[in-house]
Design an enzyme around this catalytic site. Structure first.
Site, PDB file in Angstrom:
ATOM      1  N   TYR A  65      21.968  24.845  32.700  1.00  7.71           N
ATOM      2  CA  TYR A  65      21.224  23.684  32.178  1.00  7.71           C
ATOM      3  C   TYR A  65      21.106  22.577  33.220  1.00  7.71           C
ATOM      4  CZ  TYR A  65      20.956  25.983  27.732  1.00  7.71           C
ATOM      5  OH  TYR A  65      20.643  26.908  26.754  1.00  7.71           O
ATOM      6  N   GLN A 100       9.443  23.406  20.575  1.00  9.22           N
ATOM      7  CA  GLN A 100      10.602  24.255  20.855  1.00  9.22           C
ATOM      8  C   GLN A 100      11.124  23.938  22.257  1.00  9.22           C
ATOM      9  OE1 GLN A 100       9.833  28.530  19.155  1.00  9.22           O
ATOM     10  NE2 GLN A 100       7.891  27.695  19.862  1.00  9.22           N
ATOM     11  N   HIS A 118      14.736  22.264  19.196  1.00 12.66           N
ATOM     12  CA  HIS A 118      15.778  22.984  19.960  1.00 12.66           C
ATOM     13  C   HIS A 118      16.569  22.040  20.857  1.00 12.66           C
ATOM     14  CE1 HIS A 118      13.524  27.089  19.489  1.00 12.66           C
ATOM     15  NE2 HIS A 118      14.149  26.714  18.398  1.00 12.66           N
ATOM     16  N   SER A 186       5.371  32.455  21.999  1.00 12.17           N
ATOM     17  CA  SER A 186       5.227  33.913  21.796  1.00 12.17           C
ATOM     18  C   SER A 186       5.422  34.308  20.336  1.00 12.17           C
ATOM     19  CB  SER A 186       6.271  34.652  22.648  1.00 12.17           C
ATOM     20  OG  SER A 186       7.586  34.236  22.257  1.00 12.17           O
ATOM     21  N   ASN A 210      -3.251  30.060  23.137  1.00  6.52           N
ATOM     22  CA  ASN A 210      -2.221  30.727  23.943  1.00  6.52           C
ATOM     23  C   ASN A 210      -2.864  31.451  25.123  1.00  6.52           C
ATOM     24  OD1 ASN A 210       0.690  30.830  23.673  1.00  6.52           O
ATOM     25  ND2 ASN A 210       0.481  33.056  23.589  1.00  6.52           N
TER      26      ASN A 210
HETATM   27  N1  APR Z   1      -0.966  28.492  28.884  1.00  7.28           N
HETATM   28  C1  APR Z   1      -0.808  28.860  27.584  1.00  7.28           C
HETATM   29  N2  APR Z   1       0.125  29.754  27.166  1.00  7.28           N
HETATM   30  C2  APR Z   1       0.941  30.269  28.114  1.00  7.28           C
HETATM   31  C3  APR Z   1       0.841  29.938  29.484  1.00  7.28           C
HETATM   32  C4  APR Z   1      -0.169  29.001  29.861  1.00  7.28           C
HETATM   33  N3  APR Z   1      -0.352  28.627  31.146  1.00  7.28           N
HETATM   34  N4  APR Z   1       1.786  30.645  30.165  1.00  7.28           N
HETATM   35  C5  APR Z   1       2.455  31.385  29.250  1.00  7.28           C
HETATM   36  N5  APR Z   1       1.938  31.174  28.024  1.00  7.28           N
HETATM   37  C6  APR Z   1       2.364  31.769  26.746  1.00  7.28           C
HETATM   38  C7  APR Z   1       2.805  33.215  26.860  1.00  7.28           C
HETATM   39  O1  APR Z   1       1.687  34.090  26.653  1.00  7.28           O
HETATM   40  C8  APR Z   1       3.812  33.323  25.713  1.00  7.28           C
HETATM   41  O2  APR Z   1       3.163  33.714  24.506  1.00  7.28           O
HETATM   42  O3  APR Z   1       3.495  31.052  26.332  1.00  7.28           O
HETATM   43  C9  APR Z   1       4.339  31.896  25.548  1.00  7.28           C
HETATM   44  C10 APR Z   1       5.767  31.728  26.045  1.00  7.28           C
HETATM   45  O4  APR Z   1       6.596  32.499  25.208  1.00  7.28           O
HETATM   46  P1  APR Z   1       8.184  32.414  25.402  1.00  7.28           P
HETATM   47  O5  APR Z   1       8.498  32.575  26.848  1.00  7.28           O
HETATM   48  O6  APR Z   1       8.781  33.352  24.406  1.00  7.28           O
HETATM   49  O7  APR Z   1       8.533  30.899  25.030  1.00  7.28           O
HETATM   50  P2  APR Z   1       8.685  30.278  23.577  1.00  7.28           P
HETATM   51  O8  APR Z   1       7.725  30.915  22.617  1.00  7.28           O
HETATM   52  O9  APR Z   1       8.632  28.815  23.750  1.00  7.28           O
HETATM   53  O10 APR Z   1      10.183  30.706  23.171  1.00  7.28           O
HETATM   54  C11 APR Z   1      10.660  30.194  21.952  1.00  7.28           C
HETATM   55  O11 APR Z   1      12.832  31.117  22.422  1.00  7.28           O
HETATM   56  O12 APR Z   1      14.517  31.593  23.887  1.00  7.28           O
HETATM   57  C12 APR Z   1      14.115  30.713  22.926  1.00  7.28           C
HETATM   58  O13 APR Z   1      14.860  28.498  22.823  1.00  7.28           O
HETATM   59  C13 APR Z   1      13.960  29.328  23.486  1.00  7.28           C
HETATM   60  O14 APR Z   1      12.456  27.616  22.676  1.00  7.28           O
HETATM   61  C14 APR Z   1      12.527  28.947  23.153  1.00  7.28           C
HETATM   62  C15 APR Z   1      12.142  29.939  22.066  1.00  7.28           C
END
Ligand code: APR
Length: 242
Positions: A65, A100, A118, A186, A210
């Site tokens: 962190y 998040q 979060h 995601s 997305n």
């Molecule tokens: N513009 C728009 N979307 C994007 C971009 C971009 N430039 N780059 C990536 N993405 C999308 C990806 O396609 C994916 O669907 O952002 C999403 C990121 O997904 P994750 O990495 O799973 O992140 P997130 O959904 O925020 O995760 C949720 O999981 O691990 C925990 O606490 C953590 O808050 C987090 C939670």
């Protein structure tokens, strides 16, 4: 008589609830979790994002962190964050961001109504007395709580297996939303992944913005795919013209 999806989509929306994920901060240089080479490809969740991992090796978790806190402090809000701040400022109805993300880029862009479900990298928490304060750049297991002096400080981050913040308020917002928009997430992690169905049950129109279809894409009435810095400002411009 209920409106068709097209009629609902064309209506002006009074209360807009927006869920953001790591994808909205990707173009600010902050890594996402599940994309190619993402944070969960570099670190095991059970080692750095669970209470058990922190208990097992607090130094490893603080290092994880501390690195993200320094990186987030150097990051700058991008056009997508700024567009949402403009929406909150210019939209006649209520705009709520449920994020998040643990970075402060929504606030840096000027958004005020932001709920960090979060937690936040710039927050510190005492596990002994529940005191919260602004985190130093680097935290260490030997740090003492400024209130109770116990060496029980931790990042104010919600780990897997812990209850996200503001959930009662968030469910209430979803139950009274006219429009629910998910940006850059995601849809892999609950309870956030269930928000779209809750909003739909309340009669809200639902949009996914997305880079690529999320796991929950089929739950959304409307979708638009592309980089957030392109599709979010375009969506905000359309929404403000309604
Ligand atoms: N513009 C728009 N979307 C994007 C971009 C971009 N430039 N780059 C990536 N993405 C999308 C990806 O396609 C994916 O669907 O952002 C999403 C990121 O997904 P994750 O990495 O799973 O992140 P997130 O959904 O925020 O995760 C949720 O999981 O691990 C925990 O606490 C953590 O808050 C987090 C939670």
């Amino acid at each position: 008589m209920s409106n068709t999806a097209a009629e609902t989509s064309a209506m002006a929306h009074d209360k807009i609830v927006i869920l953001t994920g790591a994808g909205i901060s990707a173009e600010s240089g902050l890594g996402t979790f599940r994309d190619e080479g993402g944070l969960w490809a570099q670190h095991r969740i059970e080692d750095v994002a669970t209470p058990e991992g922190f208990h097992r090796n607090p130094d490893l978790v603080h290092d994880f962190y501390n690195a993200r806190r320094v990186q987030a402090a150097e990051a700058r809000a991008n056009a997508a964050h700024k567009a949402l701040a403009t929406l909150e400022q210019d939209h006649p109805g209520e705009v709520i961001i449920v994020t998040q993300n643990v970075d402060g880029l929504h606030e840096q862009a000027g958004s005020k109504n932001v709920l960090h479900m979060h937690g936040r990298l710039d927050g510190a928490l005492c596990a002994a007395c529940d005191h919260r304060w602004e985190a130093p750049d680097r935290m260490h297991k030997a740090d003492r709580c400024p209130k109770c002096s116990h060496q029980s400080t931790r990042p104010d981050i919600v780990w897997f297996g812990e209850i996200p913040y503001f959930m009662d308020v968030i469910w209430d917002h979803l139950d009274s939303a006219d429009l629910f928009v998910a940006i850059g997430t995601s849809g892999e992690v609950y309870p956030a992944a269930a928000f779209v169905q809750e909003a739909q049950r309340a009669g809200a129109h639902t949009i996914e913005l997305n880079l690529a279809p999320s796991s929950r894409v089929s739950d959304f009435a409307e979708t638009c795919f592309g980089p957030a810095t392109e599709i979010v400002p375009r969506w905000v411009e359309q929404e403000l013209k309604r």
